[in-house]
Motif scaffolding. Structure first.
Motif, PDB file in Angstrom:
ATOM      1  N   THR A 107       0.921  -1.377  -0.158  1.00  0.00           N
ATOM      2  CA  THR A 107       0.111  -0.112  -0.044  1.00  0.00           C
ATOM      3  C   THR A 107       0.694   1.377   0.100  1.00  0.00           C
ATOM      4  N   THR A 108       0.543   2.289  -0.774  1.00  0.00           N
ATOM      5  CA  THR A 108       1.275   3.537  -0.679  1.00  0.00           C
ATOM      6  C   THR A 108       0.045   4.675  -0.366  1.00  0.00           C
ATOM      7  N   THR A 109       0.423   5.668   0.011  1.00  0.00           N
ATOM      8  CA  THR A 109      -0.641   6.837   0.356  1.00  0.00           C
ATOM      9  C   THR A 109      -0.158   8.210  -0.504  1.00  0.00           C
ATOM     10  N   ASN A 134     -10.748  -1.777  -7.886  1.00  0.00           N
ATOM     11  CA  ASN A 134     -11.914  -1.914  -6.631  1.00  0.00           C
ATOM     12  C   ASN A 134     -11.800  -0.807  -6.052  1.00  0.00           C
ATOM     13  N   GLY A 135     -12.547  -0.469  -5.026  1.00  0.00           N
ATOM     14  CA  GLY A 135     -12.562   0.621  -4.061  1.00  0.00           C
ATOM     15  C   GLY A 135     -13.093   0.380  -2.663  1.00  0.00           C
ATOM     16  N   SER A 136     -12.907   0.938  -1.781  1.00  0.00           N
ATOM     17  CA  SER A 136     -13.562   0.777  -0.376  1.00  0.00           C
ATOM     18  C   SER A 136     -13.310   1.935   0.482  1.00  0.00           C
ATOM     19  N   ALA A 137     -14.027   2.090   1.412  1.00  0.00           N
ATOM     20  CA  ALA A 137     -14.034   3.508   2.311  1.00  0.00           C
ATOM     21  C   ALA A 137     -14.503   3.017   3.686  1.00  0.00           C
ATOM     22  N   THR A 138     -13.887   4.003   4.601  1.00  0.00           N
ATOM     23  CA  THR A 138     -14.393   3.699   6.234  1.00  0.00           C
ATOM     24  C   THR A 138     -14.576   5.335   6.343  1.00  0.00           C
ATOM     25  N   GLY A 139     -15.385   5.466   7.441  1.00  0.00           N
ATOM     26  CA  GLY A 139     -15.881   6.735   7.975  1.00  0.00           C
ATOM     27  C   GLY A 139     -16.895   7.116   7.741  1.00  0.00           C
ATOM     28  N   GLY A 140     -17.623   8.018   8.692  1.00  0.00           N
ATOM     29  CA  GLY A 140     -19.029   8.448   8.797  1.00  0.00           C
ATOM     30  C   GLY A 140     -19.390   9.240   7.476  1.00  0.00           C
ATOM     31  N   LEU A 141     -18.325   9.841   6.834  1.00  0.00           N
ATOM     32  CA  LEU A 141     -18.686  10.640   5.503  1.00  0.00           C
ATOM     33  C   LEU A 141     -18.812   9.890   4.254  1.00  0.00           C
ATOM     34  N   MET A 151     -13.659  10.584   6.489  1.00  0.00           N
ATOM     35  CA  MET A 151     -13.485   9.185   5.690  1.00  0.00           C
ATOM     36  C   MET A 151     -12.319   9.179   4.971  1.00  0.00           C
ATOM     37  N   THR A 152     -11.721   7.817   4.757  1.00  0.00           N
ATOM     38  CA  THR A 152     -10.583   7.657   4.037  1.00  0.00           C
ATOM     39  C   THR A 152     -11.098   6.715   3.214  1.00  0.00           C
ATOM     40  N   ALA A 153     -10.686   6.533   2.006  1.00  0.00           N
ATOM     41  CA  ALA A 153     -10.841   5.499   0.669  1.00  0.00           C
ATOM     42  C   ALA A 153      -9.658   5.119   0.431  1.00  0.00           C
ATOM     43  N   SER A 154      -9.854   3.994  -0.328  1.00  0.00           N
ATOM     44  CA  SER A 154      -8.535   3.154  -0.672  1.00  0.00           C
ATOM     45  C   SER A 154      -9.065   2.630  -2.256  1.00  0.00           C
TER      46      SER A 154
END
Length: 212
Positions: A75-77, A111-118, A198-201
């Motif tokens: 993973t890279t940011t 593909n994509g995923s996200a976490t967080g309330g936003l 939120m953050t996304a990958s």
């Protein structure tokens, strides 16, 4: 009257017949002796060797990072791909190179995923080309754009990875292309999304050319 008995006289074999018989015996004897002898059998051998065989490498890199087998699945940011105090309709774009650093051709999907309330209020567009950003936070009109065509538009991501770019894209050995991503807060974002984060990958799945 007297009788006379005829006496048959055996004629002796001629010398020629005796000679032929003798030669036959000698020939038979010689043939028998020869069958019990040993012979030398010649042999030869030849060898062909192959050249060197080697396996190829499948290696996709993002933004010049994650090269080499040790980074397979890494993973890279992109720390600059962030925007605070967003209001509905605002967006930001970023572009980065996706490259084939291996020795065989590859295809990739995203593909994509996200976490967080936003997360329910954020929309992601994936395109090609370069990124442009205009507007200011003070005016509430920050806008990100991509110069190329869209590969996926306004995708909402959640905690389970889902397909964003499902049509495989090809990269030849040493080739690269610029991928541009836009993150936008839904213009119709609900009032209860205020103050959320939120953050996304985005997961780039690479395969060798021809793989199902």
């Amino acid at each position: 009257m007297s009788s006379h008995r005829r006496t048959r006289t055996r004629r002796p074999r001629s010398g020629r017949l005796r000679a032929v018989a003798s030669l036959g015996a000698v020939g038979f004897l010689a043939l028998g002796l020869g069958a019990q002898g040993t012979f030398a059998f010649w042999t030869d051998q030849a060898t062909v060797t192959t050249g060197s065989f080697s396996s190829g490498t499948l290696d996709i890199t993002l933004n010049g990072q994650l090269a080499g087998a040790a980074n397979n699945g890494g993973t890279t940011t992109l720390p600059s791909f962030a925007l605070s105090n967003m209001v509905p309709g605002e967006s930001q774009a970023i572009a980065f190179p996706v490259a084939n650093n291996g020795s065989v051709g590859l295809t990739y999907t995203v593909n994509g995923s996200a976490t967080g309330g936003l997360a329910p209020g954020m929309q992601f567009t994936v395109a090609t080309g370069t990124a442009g950003n205009t507007g200011t936070a003070a005016n509430g009109n920050r806008t990100g754009t991509c110069s190329g065509g869209n590969l996926a538009s306004n995708q909402v991501l959640n905690g389970t990875p889902s397909s964003v770019v499902g049509t495989a894209r090809s990269l030849a050995v040493a080739a690269q292309e610029s991928i541009c991503v836009i993150a936008r807060l839904d213009p119709q974002a609900a009032n209860d999304l205020q103050g959320k984060t939120m953050t996304a990958s985005l997961i780039f799945n690479a395969k060798q050319v021809g793989a199902p």
